[in-house]
Write a protein that holds these residues in place. Sequence first.
Motif, PDB file in Angstrom:
ATOM      1  N   ASP A   1       0.917  -1.163  -0.235  1.00  0.00           N
ATOM      2  CA  ASP A   1       0.043   0.053   0.093  1.00  0.00           C
ATOM      3  C   ASP A   1       0.958   1.343   0.071  1.00  0.00           C
ATOM      4  OD1 ASP A   1      -2.409  -1.400  -0.062  1.00  0.00           O
ATOM      5  OD2 ASP A   1      -2.490  -1.475   2.235  1.00  0.00           O
ATOM      6  N   GLN A   2       1.991   1.164   1.125  1.00  0.00           N
ATOM      7  CA  GLN A   2       2.653   2.326   1.107  1.00  0.00           C
ATOM      8  C   GLN A   2       3.780   2.665   0.047  1.00  0.00           C
ATOM      9  OE1 GLN A   2       1.436   5.039   2.906  1.00  0.00           O
ATOM     10  NE2 GLN A   2       0.011   3.687   3.195  1.00  0.00           N
ATOM     11  N   TRP A   3       4.351   1.380  -0.471  1.00  0.00           N
ATOM     12  CA  TRP A   3       5.626   1.566  -1.077  1.00  0.00           C
ATOM     13  C   TRP A   3       5.291   1.116  -2.555  1.00  0.00           C
ATOM     14  CZ3 TRP A   3      10.786   2.783   0.551  1.00  0.00           C
ATOM     15  CH2 TRP A   3      10.756   3.358   2.088  1.00  0.00           C
ATOM     16  N   VAL A   4       4.901  -0.077  -2.724  1.00  0.00           N
ATOM     17  CA  VAL A   4       4.534  -0.513  -4.171  1.00  0.00           C
ATOM     18  C   VAL A   4       3.561   0.180  -4.940  1.00  0.00           C
ATOM     19  CG1 VAL A   4       3.821  -2.413  -5.553  1.00  0.00           C
ATOM     20  CG2 VAL A   4       5.227  -2.924  -3.329  1.00  0.00           C
ATOM     21  N   HIS A   5       2.464   0.355  -4.297  1.00  0.00           N
ATOM     22  CA  HIS A   5       1.080   1.349  -4.788  1.00  0.00           C
ATOM     23  C   HIS A   5       1.098   1.041  -6.298  1.00  0.00           C
ATOM     24  CE1 HIS A   5      -1.601   4.537  -3.997  1.00  0.00           C
ATOM     25  NE2 HIS A   5      -1.101   5.041  -4.818  1.00  0.00           N
ATOM     26  N   ARG A   6       0.353   0.034  -6.347  1.00  0.00           N
ATOM     27  CA  ARG A   6       0.057  -0.228  -7.892  1.00  0.00           C
ATOM     28  C   ARG A   6      -1.054   0.699  -8.430  1.00  0.00           C
ATOM     29  NH1 ARG A   6      -2.500  -5.768  -8.177  1.00  0.00           N
ATOM     30  NH2 ARG A   6      -2.876  -5.526  -5.859  1.00  0.00           N
ATOM     31  N   TYR A   7      -0.739   0.977  -9.904  1.00  0.00           N
ATOM     32  CA  TYR A   7      -1.688   1.569 -10.505  1.00  0.00           C
ATOM     33  C   TYR A   7      -2.794   0.976 -10.994  1.00  0.00           C
ATOM     34  CZ  TYR A   7      -3.651   5.049 -13.666  1.00  0.00           C
ATOM     35  OH  TYR A   7      -4.848   5.831 -14.265  1.00  0.00           O
ATOM     36  N   ASN A   8      -2.465  -0.103 -11.786  1.00  0.00           N
ATOM     37  CA  ASN A   8      -3.550  -0.962 -12.303  1.00  0.00           C
ATOM     38  C   ASN A   8      -3.570  -2.323 -11.403  1.00  0.00           C
ATOM     39  OD1 ASN A   8      -5.145  -2.721 -13.843  1.00  0.00           O
ATOM     40  ND2 ASN A   8      -4.099  -2.401 -15.848  1.00  0.00           N
ATOM     41  N   LEU A   9      -4.516  -2.201 -10.707  1.00  0.00           N
ATOM     42  CA  LEU A   9      -4.807  -3.442  -9.736  1.00  0.00           C
ATOM     43  C   LEU A   9      -5.107  -4.597 -10.312  1.00  0.00           C
ATOM     44  CD1 LEU A   9      -6.976  -1.796  -7.040  1.00  0.00           C
ATOM     45  CD2 LEU A   9      -4.395  -1.594  -7.185  1.00  0.00           C
ATOM     46  N   ASP A  10      -5.408  -4.888 -11.698  1.00  0.00           N
ATOM     47  CA  ASP A  10      -5.470  -5.902 -12.646  1.00  0.00           C
ATOM     48  C   ASP A  10      -4.280  -6.832 -12.650  1.00  0.00           C
ATOM     49  OD1 ASP A  10      -7.789  -7.812 -13.510  1.00  0.00           O
ATOM     50  OD2 ASP A  10      -6.624  -7.306 -15.400  1.00  0.00           O
ATOM     51  N   TYR A  11      -3.042  -6.210 -12.437  1.00  0.00           N
ATOM     52  CA  TYR A  11      -1.940  -6.704 -12.568  1.00  0.00           C
ATOM     53  C   TYR A  11      -1.178  -6.890 -11.425  1.00  0.00           C
ATOM     54  CZ  TYR A  11      -2.354  -6.412 -17.530  1.00  0.00           C
ATOM     55  OH  TYR A  11      -2.868  -6.661 -18.849  1.00  0.00           O
ATOM     56  N   GLU A  12      -1.026  -8.014 -10.633  1.00  0.00           N
ATOM     57  CA  GLU A  12      -0.356  -8.149  -9.374  1.00  0.00           C
ATOM     58  C   GLU A  12       1.152  -8.142  -9.779  1.00  0.00           C
ATOM     59  OE1 GLU A  12      -1.570 -11.399  -7.109  1.00  0.00           O
ATOM     60  OE2 GLU A  12      -3.768 -10.769  -7.106  1.00  0.00           O
ATOM     61  N   VAL A  13       1.927  -7.247  -8.869  1.00  0.00           N
ATOM     62  CA  VAL A  13       3.417  -7.653  -9.092  1.00  0.00           C
ATOM     63  C   VAL A  13       4.084  -7.225  -7.737  1.00  0.00           C
ATOM     64  CG1 VAL A  13       3.320  -5.016  -9.837  1.00  0.00           C
ATOM     65  CG2 VAL A  13       5.649  -6.368 -10.237  1.00  0.00           C
ATOM     66  N   GLU A  14       5.124  -7.703  -7.234  1.00  0.00           N
ATOM     67  CA  GLU A  14       5.820  -7.644  -5.880  1.00  0.00           C
ATOM     68  C   GLU A  14       7.375  -7.267  -6.516  1.00  0.00           C
ATOM     69  OE1 GLU A  14       4.892  -8.902  -1.886  1.00  0.00           O
ATOM     70  OE2 GLU A  14       6.208 -10.401  -2.499  1.00  0.00           O
ATOM     71  N   PRO A  15       7.622  -6.203  -6.142  1.00  0.00           N
ATOM     72  CA  PRO A  15       8.993  -5.754  -6.306  1.00  0.00           C
ATOM     73  C   PRO A  15      10.057  -6.465  -5.137  1.00  0.00           C
ATOM     74  CG  PRO A  15       7.884  -3.879  -6.902  1.00  0.00           C
ATOM     75  CD  PRO A  15       7.016  -4.943  -6.340  1.00  0.00           C
ATOM     76  N   VAL A  16      11.273  -6.848  -5.509  1.00  0.00           N
ATOM     77  CA  VAL A  16      12.043  -7.217  -4.300  1.00  0.00           C
ATOM     78  C   VAL A  16      12.529  -6.161  -3.315  1.00  0.00           C
ATOM     79  CG1 VAL A  16      14.336  -7.118  -5.598  1.00  0.00           C
ATOM     80  CG2 VAL A  16      13.799  -9.133  -3.930  1.00  0.00           C
ATOM     81  N   ALA A  17      12.334  -5.040  -4.064  1.00  0.00           N
ATOM     82  CA  ALA A  17      12.601  -3.850  -3.137  1.00  0.00           C
ATOM     83  C   ALA A  17      12.129  -2.687  -4.017  1.00  0.00           C
ATOM     84  CB  ALA A  17      14.225  -3.610  -2.902  1.00  0.00           C
ATOM     85  N   VAL A  18      11.716  -1.615  -2.971  1.00  0.00           N
ATOM     86  CA  VAL A  18      11.293  -0.237  -3.615  1.00  0.00           C
ATOM     87  C   VAL A  18      12.131   0.837  -2.913  1.00  0.00           C
ATOM     88  CG1 VAL A  18       9.656   1.527  -3.794  1.00  0.00           C
ATOM     89  CG2 VAL A  18       8.928  -0.938  -3.903  1.00  0.00           C
ATOM     90  N   ILE A  19      13.078   1.537  -3.936  1.00  0.00           N
ATOM     91  CA  ILE A  19      14.026   2.321  -3.354  1.00  0.00           C
ATOM     92  C   ILE A  19      13.511   3.770  -3.466  1.00  0.00           C
ATOM     93  CG2 ILE A  19      16.274   2.990  -3.270  1.00  0.00           C
ATOM     94  CD1 ILE A  19      15.755  -0.072  -2.817  1.00  0.00           C
ATOM     95  N   ARG A  20      13.654   4.651  -2.685  1.00  0.00           N
ATOM     96  CA  ARG A  20      13.399   6.113  -2.782  1.00  0.00           C
ATOM     97  C   ARG A  20      14.744   7.055  -2.478  1.00  0.00           C
ATOM     98  NH1 ARG A  20       7.825   5.776   0.997  1.00  0.00           N
ATOM     99  NH2 ARG A  20       6.589   4.825  -0.844  1.00  0.00           N
ATOM    100  N   PRO A  21      15.729   6.843  -3.491  1.00  0.00           N
ATOM    101  CA  PRO A  21      16.721   7.454  -3.340  1.00  0.00           C
ATOM    102  C   PRO A  21      16.846   9.121  -3.364  1.00  0.00           C
ATOM    103  CG  PRO A  21      16.509   6.795  -5.708  1.00  0.00           C
ATOM    104  CD  PRO A  21      15.320   6.420  -4.876  1.00  0.00           C
ATOM    105  N   GLN A  22      17.901   9.774  -2.996  1.00  0.00           N
ATOM    106  CA  GLN A  22      17.855  11.241  -2.808  1.00  0.00           C
ATOM    107  C   GLN A  22      18.976  11.856  -3.736  1.00  0.00           C
ATOM    108  OE1 GLN A  22      18.801  11.430   1.251  1.00  0.00           O
ATOM    109  NE2 GLN A  22      16.613  11.801   1.780  1.00  0.00           N
ATOM    110  N   SER A  23      19.624  10.937  -4.655  1.00  0.00           N
ATOM    111  CA  SER A  23      20.730  11.647  -5.549  1.00  0.00           C
ATOM    112  C   SER A  23      21.056  10.566  -6.690  1.00  0.00           C
ATOM    113  CB  SER A  23      21.772  11.818  -4.978  1.00  0.00           C
ATOM    114  OG  SER A  23      22.513  10.835  -4.220  1.00  0.00           O
TER     115      SER A  23
END
Length: 481
Positions: free
Chosen positions: A37-59
């Motif tokens: 919900d807070q990191w992956v946040h899929r747009y099309n809920l018809d396609y399930e997907v789970e990244p091994v990590a979601v990164i929020r870099p700063q540079s």
Amino acid sequence: MGNQASNLTPLEKCITAVADGRDGFAGFPGRTILYQDQWVHRYNLDYEVEPVAVIRPQSAKDISGIIMCATQHNVKVQAKSGGHSYGNYGLGGEDGAIAIDLVNFQDFSMDGKTWRATIGAGTRLGDVTKKLHDHGNRAIAHGVCPDVGIGGHCTIGGLGPMSRMWGSCLDHVVEVEVVTSVGSIERASETLNPDLFWALKGAASSFGIITQFVVQTRPAPGNAIQYSYSFNFGSQAQMAPLFSAWQDLVTRPSLDRRFASEFIMTPLGAVITGTFYGSEEEFNSTGIPTSIPGGDELGFRIHDWLASLVHSAETEALYLSKIPAPFVSKSLAFRREDLLGALEVKGLFDWVDRQDKGTLLWFAIFSVQGGALADVGVNETAFAHRDKVLIFESYGVGLPVMRATREFIHNLHKNMKDAAPSGAVLGTYPGYVDPTLEEGQREYWGANLPRLERLKREWDPFDVFHNPQSVRVGPVEDGGV
């Protein structure tokens, strides 16, 4: 980061080392609370997907470090700007990728001499519009959905109501900062890494992660006239003559470039919208108002530039909400010689009436293109749809998407292709990815695909930047390596 180092996988340890103690840098499945919900946040809920990590870099340096982690552990990488991919490709499009969320890349500056703006790749279009307006009343061409991110929009084409007048969003890009598959931080432009720059302007998700755009801005237009006609007929078949009349108008080679329009099929009838960038006197002098098919309800407004975009965003939101939902979508791009004749239009609209849609939430949008888009050659950038004058996109939304809805959207697409003239060269706009396409790469990039495959071998030989329909590494040429 809330994880015990002794329990981390080798990849997670590598990512944690790049984070260097910073909170909010990375999320991992099974470890991070509310990961989907807070990191992956899929747009099309018809396609399930789970990244091994979601990164929020700063540079860009952070991104370089993450790419090094990915290559060491044979993991694919994709960038997410606004996150509006129809196949969730910004999340990898399939399980196991690293998604690099560019939300922290919000920098902006304007050079008051050249009027070139530098914009962070995580900036949403609504913020781009406001920042350009606030720094000299400047503008670039782009779409009207304010929550779409410039990082994806400006690298797959970036079409909107200004495109006939000014070209696509990517036509304004003069330079970028990009992190490559080996983790190097490069500048790319017509003179710096020009081959890479060519590929990034249409297929960036296959070649690198852009962190910053330099765009050539224009003075914002003064007035913008916007209208909409609503048609409330009992059947789609009754709208066929209206569509043909509209199509004849908007695909004229002489159509004023300041004019843009859409024909939107809905369960209740249809809507014709239009935007003209200029005064009411100028609009009337074009002869367009007397040629527009009239409807039951007319909305007519004269705005300034900023207000016109707000109004367009409000109108578009009726059909393309920013709220994630399960949906199915397909699109086609037509050259002028590929357009449907009146008999074919009538047959198609008759067919629509007879179908079980499986949902009340369906619609189809026809958008006029051409104009300034065609001033750039088909092979001058990776974006290949320069010769198209009309783009069609269909949507079916469901909770969940029913089989009947899938079949309706699929068959609508098929019947439209079948109704096109023999020898038609159609394609799919890469901004509306369709995971069901059997030859997606050919549909998206057309005749530019072979060059893209060669450049993929040069810039990303191990296919680090990968999604289910990204450019693949081309074969070794005779005498090549």
